[in-house]
Design a protein around this motif. Structure first.
Motif, PDB file in Angstrom:
ATOM      1  N   ALA A  20       0.829  -1.201   0.000  1.00 57.33           N
ATOM      2  CA  ALA A  20       0.000   0.000   0.000  1.00 57.33           C
ATOM      3  C   ALA A  20       0.868   1.258   0.000  1.00 57.33           C
ATOM      4  CB  ALA A  20      -0.915  -0.022   1.220  1.00 57.33           C
ATOM      5  N   LEU A  21       1.971   1.231   0.755  1.00 58.82           N
ATOM      6  CA  LEU A  21       2.886   2.386   0.762  1.00 58.82           C
ATOM      7  C   LEU A  21       3.483   2.620  -0.630  1.00 58.82           C
ATOM      8  CD1 LEU A  21       4.780   1.845   4.158  1.00 58.82           C
ATOM      9  CD2 LEU A  21       3.174   3.692   3.596  1.00 58.82           C
ATOM     10  N   TYR A  22       3.860   1.536  -1.291  1.00 56.38           N
ATOM     11  CA  TYR A  22       4.427   1.722  -2.633  1.00 56.38           C
ATOM     12  C   TYR A  22       3.371   2.208  -3.605  1.00 56.38           C
ATOM     13  CZ  TYR A  22       7.130   1.201  -6.847  1.00 56.38           C
ATOM     14  OH  TYR A  22       7.779   1.474  -8.022  1.00 56.38           O
ATOM     15  N   ALA A  23       2.114   1.673  -3.451  1.00 59.95           N
ATOM     16  CA  ALA A  23       1.042   2.115  -4.341  1.00 59.95           C
ATOM     17  C   ALA A  23       0.772   3.598  -4.170  1.00 59.95           C
ATOM     18  CB  ALA A  23      -0.226   1.305  -4.056  1.00 59.95           C
ATOM     19  N   ALA A  24       1.010   4.104  -2.937  1.00 58.25           N
ATOM     20  CA  ALA A  24       0.750   5.520  -2.677  1.00 58.25           C
ATOM     21  C   ALA A  24       1.921   6.407  -3.127  1.00 58.25           C
ATOM     22  CB  ALA A  24       0.470   5.728  -1.189  1.00 58.25           C
ATOM     23  N   HIS A  25       3.125   5.895  -3.019  1.00 57.50           N
ATOM     24  CA  HIS A  25       4.285   6.777  -3.264  1.00 57.50           C
ATOM     25  C   HIS A  25       5.207   6.292  -4.383  1.00 57.50           C
ATOM     26  CE1 HIS A  25       3.060   8.660   0.463  1.00 57.50           C
ATOM     27  NE2 HIS A  25       3.175   7.486   1.106  1.00 57.50           N
ATOM     28  N   GLY A  26       5.060   5.047  -4.821  1.00 57.80           N
ATOM     29  CA  GLY A  26       5.938   4.549  -5.862  1.00 57.80           C
ATOM     30  C   GLY A  26       5.608   5.129  -7.223  1.00 57.80           C
ATOM     31  N   THR A  27       6.521   4.964  -8.158  1.00 58.52           N
ATOM     32  CA  THR A  27       6.357   5.574  -9.486  1.00 58.52           C
ATOM     33  C   THR A  27       6.172   4.548 -10.591  1.00 58.52           C
ATOM     34  OG1 THR A  27       8.768   5.603  -9.770  1.00 58.52           O
ATOM     35  CG2 THR A  27       7.755   7.576  -8.833  1.00 58.52           C
ATOM     36  N   SER A  28       6.403   3.266 -10.321  1.00 61.40           N
ATOM     37  CA  SER A  28       6.313   2.253 -11.381  1.00 61.40           C
ATOM     38  C   SER A  28       4.964   1.528 -11.296  1.00 61.40           C
ATOM     39  CB  SER A  28       7.453   1.244 -11.248  1.00 61.40           C
ATOM     40  OG  SER A  28       7.287   0.186 -12.169  1.00 61.40           O
ATOM     41  N   SER A  29       4.176   1.614 -12.372  1.00 60.79           N
ATOM     42  CA  SER A  29       2.878   0.914 -12.421  1.00 60.79           C
ATOM     43  C   SER A  29       3.064  -0.593 -12.484  1.00 60.79           C
ATOM     44  CB  SER A  29       2.075   1.389 -13.636  1.00 60.79           C
ATOM     45  OG  SER A  29       2.797   1.146 -14.837  1.00 60.79           O
ATOM     46  N   VAL A  30       4.162  -1.038 -13.057  1.00 56.60           N
ATOM     47  CA  VAL A  30       4.445  -2.474 -13.154  1.00 56.60           C
ATOM     48  C   VAL A  30       4.627  -3.046 -11.761  1.00 56.60           C
ATOM     49  CG1 VAL A  30       6.057  -4.204 -14.023  1.00 56.60           C
ATOM     50  CG2 VAL A  30       5.449  -2.240 -15.435  1.00 56.60           C
ATOM     51  N   TYR A  31       5.410  -2.317 -10.934  1.00 51.69           N
ATOM     52  CA  TYR A  31       5.633  -2.792  -9.574  1.00 51.69           C
ATOM     53  C   TYR A  31       4.337  -2.741  -8.766  1.00 51.69           C
ATOM     54  CZ  TYR A  31      10.694  -2.780 -10.267  1.00 51.69           C
ATOM     55  OH  TYR A  31      11.954  -3.062 -10.704  1.00 51.69           O
ATOM     56  N   ARG A  32       3.482  -1.752  -9.011  1.00 53.62           N
ATOM     57  CA  ARG A  32       2.207  -1.684  -8.278  1.00 53.62           C
ATOM     58  C   ARG A  32       1.365  -2.943  -8.565  1.00 53.62           C
ATOM     59  NH1 ARG A  32       1.809   3.820 -10.297  1.00 53.62           N
ATOM     60  NH2 ARG A  32       2.434   5.309  -8.692  1.00 53.62           N
ATOM     61  N   GLN A  33       1.316  -3.288  -9.836  1.00 52.99           N
ATOM     62  CA  GLN A  33       0.536  -4.471 -10.214  1.00 52.99           C
ATOM     63  C   GLN A  33       1.146  -5.737  -9.625  1.00 52.99           C
ATOM     64  OE1 GLN A  33       0.224  -4.512 -14.493  1.00 52.99           O
ATOM     65  NE2 GLN A  33      -0.868  -2.526 -14.577  1.00 52.99           N
ATOM     66  N   LEU A  34       2.478  -5.804  -9.630  1.00 57.91           N
ATOM     67  CA  LEU A  34       3.152  -6.987  -9.099  1.00 57.91           C
ATOM     68  C   LEU A  34       2.866  -7.147  -7.606  1.00 57.91           C
ATOM     69  CD1 LEU A  34       5.150  -9.357  -9.411  1.00 57.91           C
ATOM     70  CD2 LEU A  34       7.005  -7.722  -8.979  1.00 57.91           C
ATOM     71  N   PHE A  35       2.987  -6.038  -6.875  1.00 60.06           N
ATOM     72  CA  PHE A  35       2.781  -6.118  -5.426  1.00 60.06           C
ATOM     73  C   PHE A  35       1.304  -6.369  -5.092  1.00 60.06           C
ATOM     74  CE2 PHE A  35       6.533  -3.004  -5.237  1.00 60.06           C
ATOM     75  CZ  PHE A  35       7.445  -4.041  -5.335  1.00 60.06           C
ATOM     76  N   ALA A  36       0.372  -5.928  -5.967  1.00 54.88           N
ATOM     77  CA  ALA A  36      -1.064  -6.128  -5.712  1.00 54.88           C
ATOM     78  C   ALA A  36      -1.466  -7.591  -5.857  1.00 54.88           C
ATOM     79  CB  ALA A  36      -1.880  -5.263  -6.665  1.00 54.88           C
ATOM     80  N   ARG A  37      -0.691  -8.389  -6.565  1.00 49.71           N
ATOM     81  CA  ARG A  37      -1.001  -9.802  -6.768  1.00 49.71           C
ATOM     82  C   ARG A  37      -0.728 -10.649  -5.523  1.00 49.71           C
ATOM     83  NH1 ARG A  37       1.831 -10.456 -12.717  1.00 49.71           N
ATOM     84  NH2 ARG A  37       0.348  -9.121 -13.870  1.00 49.71           N
ATOM     85  N   GLY A  38      -0.016 -10.101  -4.608  1.00 45.36           N
ATOM     86  CA  GLY A  38       0.236 -10.858  -3.391  1.00 45.36           C
ATOM     87  C   GLY A  38       1.723 -11.089  -3.159  1.00 45.36           C
ATOM     88  N   GLU A  39       1.982 -11.693  -2.027  1.00 41.19           N
ATOM     89  CA  GLU A  39       3.369 -11.845  -1.579  1.00 41.19           C
ATOM     90  C   GLU A  39       3.983 -13.118  -2.115  1.00 41.19           C
ATOM     91  OE1 GLU A  39       5.951 -12.150   2.592  1.00 41.19           O
ATOM     92  OE2 GLU A  39       3.764 -11.926   2.648  1.00 41.19           O
ATOM     93  N   THR A  40       5.187 -12.964  -2.631  1.00 40.45           N
ATOM     94  CA  THR A  40       6.075 -14.088  -2.932  1.00 40.45           C
ATOM     95  C   THR A  40       7.455 -13.699  -2.395  1.00 40.45           C
ATOM     96  OG1 THR A  40       6.749 -13.210  -5.090  1.00 40.45           O
ATOM     97  CG2 THR A  40       4.777 -14.645  -5.023  1.00 40.45           C
ATOM     98  N   SER A  41       8.362 -14.655  -2.364  1.00 47.73           N
ATOM     99  CA  SER A  41       9.711 -14.315  -1.874  1.00 47.73           C
ATOM    100  C   SER A  41      10.373 -13.260  -2.771  1.00 47.73           C
ATOM    101  CB  SER A  41      10.572 -15.576  -1.802  1.00 47.73           C
ATOM    102  OG  SER A  41      10.688 -16.169  -3.101  1.00 47.73           O
TER     103      SER A  41
END
Length: 220
Positions: A20-41
């Motif tokens: 959620a912090l990255y979705a609010a302050h991050g700049t990469s949409s790719v990373y937002r989508q990746l992190f929204a899919r859930g946690e992996t190592s």
């Protein structure tokens, strides 16, 4: 925002909060989508890395309090032009001066001898005048020899030779006889030179003095 990210990085257990912090302050949409899919190592490692990058970037971009810059001026040293050094005045030693004088005398004598030789060949020269010129050439030869001896003495000892000892002060019989022979030869030469007749009385007196001194030495 920087405080929230730093707080999460200190205890990164809740992946969803970090996403959620990255979705609010991050700049990469790719990373937002990746992190929204859930946690992996892989996604957790990537989330921690990106949030650390955000925290570091914001820390670098945060305005800094102005610092007082103290400028210390270097002391001004007045320029002093160096005094021009005077070149040493060349000095002439006494021996060099003596050599110069003797060489000048030699040159003058040799020049006179050359001129006198030239006069001997002059046409219609009277026999008497020719004789006087020849005698003068002989005298110059003696003077040249004496000057050459003085020059050799100066070059060896650095000074002119001492003046001749007066005949009255000579006590050595050998020196007296040498002077007597020279004076007798000189008297014969001067008697043939009317222009040097004024020298005869002194020559005769010196001859007489030497003979008296030699007689006294023999008696002793």
């Amino acid at each position: 925002m920087l405080t929230d990210v730093q707080t999460w990085l200190q205890q990164p257990a809740d992946f969803a909060a970090g996403a959620a912090l990255y979705a609010a302050h991050g700049t990469s949409s790719v990373y937002r989508q990746l992190f929204a899919r859930g946690e992996t190592s892989y996604s957790r490692q990537l989330l921690v890395r990106e949030l650390q990058a955000l925290a570091t970037r914001e820390a670098d971009e945060a305005p800094k309090s102005p610092t007082l810059e103290i400028v210390v001026s270097a002391p001004v040293v007045p320029f002093t032009a160096p005094e021009p050094q005077k070149s040493p005045t060349p000095t002439t030693s006494a021996s060099e001066e003596s050599v110069r004088k003797v060489r000048a005398q030699l040159k003058a004598l040799r020049d006179e001898r050359s001129q006198t030789h030239a006069q001997l060949t002059a046409p219609r020269l009277a026999r008497k005048d020719r004789l006087q010129l020849a005698l003068r050439i002989l005298d110059i030869g003696d003077e040249v020899l004496a000057a050459e001896e003085r020059l050799a003495y100066v070059q060896q000892h650095g000074q002119l030779p001492p003046g001749p000892v007066a005949t009255a002060d000579v006590t050595d019989a050998g020196e007296l006889r040498r002077r007597l022979d020279n004076l007798v030869a000189l008297r014969s030469k001067v008697r043939k030179r009317p222009d040097r007749a004024v020298e005869l009385p002194q020559i005769e007196a010196d001859i007489q003095l030497i003979r008296e001194k030699l007689t006294a030495i023999v008696r002793v």
